[in-house]
Design a protein around this motif. Sequence first.
Motif, PDB file in Angstrom:
ATOM      1  N   HIS A 126       0.856  -1.185   0.000  1.00  0.00           N
ATOM      2  CA  HIS A 126       0.000   0.000   0.000  1.00  0.00           C
ATOM      3  C   HIS A 126       0.896   1.239   0.000  1.00  0.00           C
ATOM      4  O   HIS A 126       1.563   1.540   0.994  1.00  0.00           O
ATOM      5  CB  HIS A 126      -0.897  -0.030   1.242  1.00  0.00           C
ATOM      6  CG  HIS A 126      -2.037   0.923   1.183  1.00  0.00           C
ATOM      7  ND1 HIS A 126      -2.950   1.077   2.223  1.00  0.00           N
ATOM      8  CD2 HIS A 126      -2.439   1.791   0.206  1.00  0.00           C
ATOM      9  CE1 HIS A 126      -3.829   1.978   1.879  1.00  0.00           C
ATOM     10  NE2 HIS A 126      -3.543   2.434   0.672  1.00  0.00           N
ATOM     11  N   LEU A 127       0.913   1.950  -1.138  1.00  0.00           N
ATOM     12  CA  LEU A 127       1.776   3.120  -1.289  1.00  0.00           C
ATOM     13  C   LEU A 127       0.942   4.391  -1.349  1.00  0.00           C
ATOM     14  O   LEU A 127      -0.270   4.366  -1.578  1.00  0.00           O
ATOM     15  CB  LEU A 127       2.629   2.999  -2.558  1.00  0.00           C
ATOM     16  CG  LEU A 127       3.471   1.716  -2.694  1.00  0.00           C
ATOM     17  CD1 LEU A 127       4.272   1.771  -3.994  1.00  0.00           C
ATOM     18  CD2 LEU A 127       4.386   1.530  -1.493  1.00  0.00           C
ATOM     19  N   VAL A 128       1.647   5.521  -1.153  1.00  0.00           N
ATOM     20  CA  VAL A 128       0.989   6.837  -1.143  1.00  0.00           C
ATOM     21  C   VAL A 128       1.815   7.799  -1.997  1.00  0.00           C
ATOM     22  O   VAL A 128       3.049   7.815  -1.926  1.00  0.00           O
ATOM     23  CB  VAL A 128       0.851   7.385   0.292  1.00  0.00           C
ATOM     24  CG1 VAL A 128       0.251   8.796   0.273  1.00  0.00           C
ATOM     25  CG2 VAL A 128      -0.003   6.457   1.128  1.00  0.00           C
ATOM     26  N   THR A 129       1.115   8.606  -2.798  1.00  0.00           N
ATOM     27  CA  THR A 129       1.752   9.659  -3.583  1.00  0.00           C
ATOM     28  C   THR A 129       1.642  10.967  -2.817  1.00  0.00           C
ATOM     29  O   THR A 129       0.538  11.436  -2.525  1.00  0.00           O
ATOM     30  CB  THR A 129       1.084   9.796  -4.953  1.00  0.00           C
ATOM     31  OG1 THR A 129       1.196   8.560  -5.648  1.00  0.00           O
ATOM     32  CG2 THR A 129       1.728  10.894  -5.766  1.00  0.00           C
ATOM     33  N   THR A 130       2.783  11.535  -2.480  1.00  0.00           N
ATOM     34  CA  THR A 130       2.807  12.756  -1.657  1.00  0.00           C
ATOM     35  C   THR A 130       2.951  14.026  -2.487  1.00  0.00           C
ATOM     36  O   THR A 130       2.976  15.111  -1.939  1.00  0.00           O
ATOM     37  CB  THR A 130       3.968  12.679  -0.655  1.00  0.00           C
ATOM     38  OG1 THR A 130       5.201  12.501  -1.363  1.00  0.00           O
ATOM     39  CG2 THR A 130       3.766  11.510   0.300  1.00  0.00           C
ATOM     40  N   LYS A 131       3.043  13.908  -3.782  1.00  0.00           N
ATOM     41  CA  LYS A 131       3.233  15.082  -4.622  1.00  0.00           C
ATOM     42  C   LYS A 131       1.945  15.899  -4.691  1.00  0.00           C
ATOM     43  O   LYS A 131       0.835  15.360  -4.664  1.00  0.00           O
ATOM     44  CB  LYS A 131       3.649  14.642  -6.027  1.00  0.00           C
ATOM     45  CG  LYS A 131       4.065  15.795  -6.923  1.00  0.00           C
ATOM     46  CD  LYS A 131       4.591  15.286  -8.259  1.00  0.00           C
ATOM     47  CE  LYS A 131       5.030  16.449  -9.136  1.00  0.00           C
ATOM     48  NZ  LYS A 131       5.563  15.984 -10.440  1.00  0.00           N
ATOM     49  N   ASN A 132       2.108  17.232  -4.796  1.00  0.00           N
ATOM     50  CA  ASN A 132       0.963  18.125  -4.910  1.00  0.00           C
ATOM     51  C   ASN A 132       0.306  17.934  -6.278  1.00  0.00           C
ATOM     52  O   ASN A 132       0.911  18.203  -7.317  1.00  0.00           O
ATOM     53  CB  ASN A 132       1.407  19.573  -4.733  1.00  0.00           C
ATOM     54  CG  ASN A 132       0.221  20.519  -4.676  1.00  0.00           C
ATOM     55  OD1 ASN A 132      -0.930  20.098  -4.611  1.00  0.00           O
ATOM     56  ND2 ASN A 132       0.516  21.822  -4.681  1.00  0.00           N
ATOM     57  N   LEU A 133      -0.931  17.445  -6.270  1.00  0.00           N
ATOM     58  CA  LEU A 133      -1.608  17.088  -7.509  1.00  0.00           C
ATOM     59  C   LEU A 133      -2.803  17.995  -7.795  1.00  0.00           C
ATOM     60  O   LEU A 133      -3.735  17.606  -8.480  1.00  0.00           O
ATOM     61  CB  LEU A 133      -2.085  15.633  -7.428  1.00  0.00           C
ATOM     62  CG  LEU A 133      -1.008  14.583  -7.125  1.00  0.00           C
ATOM     63  CD1 LEU A 133      -1.639  13.216  -7.009  1.00  0.00           C
ATOM     64  CD2 LEU A 133       0.086  14.591  -8.182  1.00  0.00           C
ATOM     65  N   THR A 134      -2.779  19.193  -7.278  1.00  0.00           N
ATOM     66  CA  THR A 134      -3.926  20.087  -7.466  1.00  0.00           C
ATOM     67  C   THR A 134      -4.049  20.556  -8.895  1.00  0.00           C
ATOM     68  O   THR A 134      -5.170  20.782  -9.383  1.00  0.00           O
ATOM     69  CB  THR A 134      -3.788  21.293  -6.534  1.00  0.00           C
ATOM     70  OG1 THR A 134      -2.518  21.935  -6.771  1.00  0.00           O
ATOM     71  CG2 THR A 134      -3.878  20.846  -5.082  1.00  0.00           C
ATOM     72  N   ASP A 135      -2.933  20.714  -9.598  1.00  0.00           N
ATOM     73  CA  ASP A 135      -2.965  21.258 -10.960  1.00  0.00           C
ATOM     74  C   ASP A 135      -2.834  20.180 -12.028  1.00  0.00           C
ATOM     75  O   ASP A 135      -2.652  20.502 -13.212  1.00  0.00           O
ATOM     76  CB  ASP A 135      -1.847  22.289 -11.142  1.00  0.00           C
ATOM     77  CG  ASP A 135      -2.003  23.478 -10.210  1.00  0.00           C
ATOM     78  OD1 ASP A 135      -3.163  23.764  -9.820  1.00  0.00           O
ATOM     79  OD2 ASP A 135      -0.974  24.095  -9.854  1.00  0.00           O
ATOM     80  N   VAL A 136      -2.877  18.901 -11.652  1.00  0.00           N
ATOM     81  CA  VAL A 136      -2.710  17.813 -12.606  1.00  0.00           C
ATOM     82  C   VAL A 136      -4.082  17.284 -13.008  1.00  0.00           C
ATOM     83  O   VAL A 136      -4.933  17.023 -12.157  1.00  0.00           O
ATOM     84  CB  VAL A 136      -1.844  16.689 -11.985  1.00  0.00           C
ATOM     85  CG1 VAL A 136      -1.697  15.542 -12.974  1.00  0.00           C
ATOM     86  CG2 VAL A 136      -0.490  17.243 -11.591  1.00  0.00           C
TER      87      VAL A 136
END
Length: 399
Positions: A211-221
Amino acid sequence: MSSLLRTLSLYHDRPYQNGGNQFSVNSPSHRALSNAKSSSPLSPFFPGVLSQKSSRKGMSSWKKWFFRCLIFFSLGFLLGMAPFGGYEDVKGRDFSFEENTMAKSAENDEGDVRNLLVVEAKGGEGLVVDKVELRVVEEKEVKERFDFVPRKQLIVVTPTYNRALQAYYLNRLGQVLRLVPPPLLWIVVEMNVASLETADILRKTGVMYRHLVTTKNLTDVKDKSVHQRNTALEHIENHKLDGVVYFADDDSIHSLELFECLREIRRFGTWPVAMLAQTWNKVELEGPVCNGSQVIGWHTNKSKGLRRFHIDMSGFAFNSTILWDPKRWQRPTSDPIRQLDTVKEGFHGTTFIEQVVEDESQMEGLPLGCSKILNWHLKLEARELFNSKASLLQKNLDA
């Protein structure tokens, strides 16, 4: 009177004198006694006492008796060594056993029958032991037992996010993966934080997962699943996981035959995918056209424009060593292979594949002839099935 007594005397070999003349008595009794002595059974054992003539006859009879004794001795020896039965009762032991073979039905669903050996001792207590059956193992069976080829590991990458049908999608995909023979690793990637609801679903499936998590800011994607897949690719590269990587979206429908075909991939495999159009009135086919296992063309989708490879993200799989072992595959560059978030929608698949292979000659069409649809990509939206209140639930995935 004296002459008569001398005539009947037993000592017939003794000479007598009568007035100076010597004579021997040769009476009938004398001849009978002499003949009896010469034919005595003991004469063969005393040849020196008798005359030369009688000694020759004794030698021949002695040989006959010797051979007869030898024959009788040999027959007695052979008869004594031959087995004429077993011992019915053996004494001198502390206890005795009585063996009785019986069949006992095992209490299981398959109804297997086990042969048991019942041993009864003198005390009346019975012991039950497994019966051992000895048999000759054929050479073919031994070869099949030791010629086992391990299965190639499948690495299934699934990006997921919080929405009304998330629990339904994950449970459906998890039950399919549970039926796939191991080894299989399911990498599920969430955004920002790992939810407890998703973790609970993964534990109940019984599939080995991470179980992995993406911590990158994805507001503009626009397409958030791009960075989720990149997180999984980075995890595979850092840990050098060996297997076949497949991007399985949780909203797609997969057949078990698809996962059987994935283990046959050497470098890069692809197959046609059926997609339900947004109008819900027709089905679009996207993927390769094959001649056997060779890719010779593509089913195109004009709505997505011109692309180098007309493949959906759930329509291909590749060897994971391409990510972390570029020398093995003679890649011209050692740059990490990742999905690009700067391309237009619909071009994420083709731009990613261009980093893995050079052309169609490095691809394998699955199954043979690409004649089967192995998975469906259904674009179902929650707003079309639920009201607006249900779509606002952020934590209750069973809604």
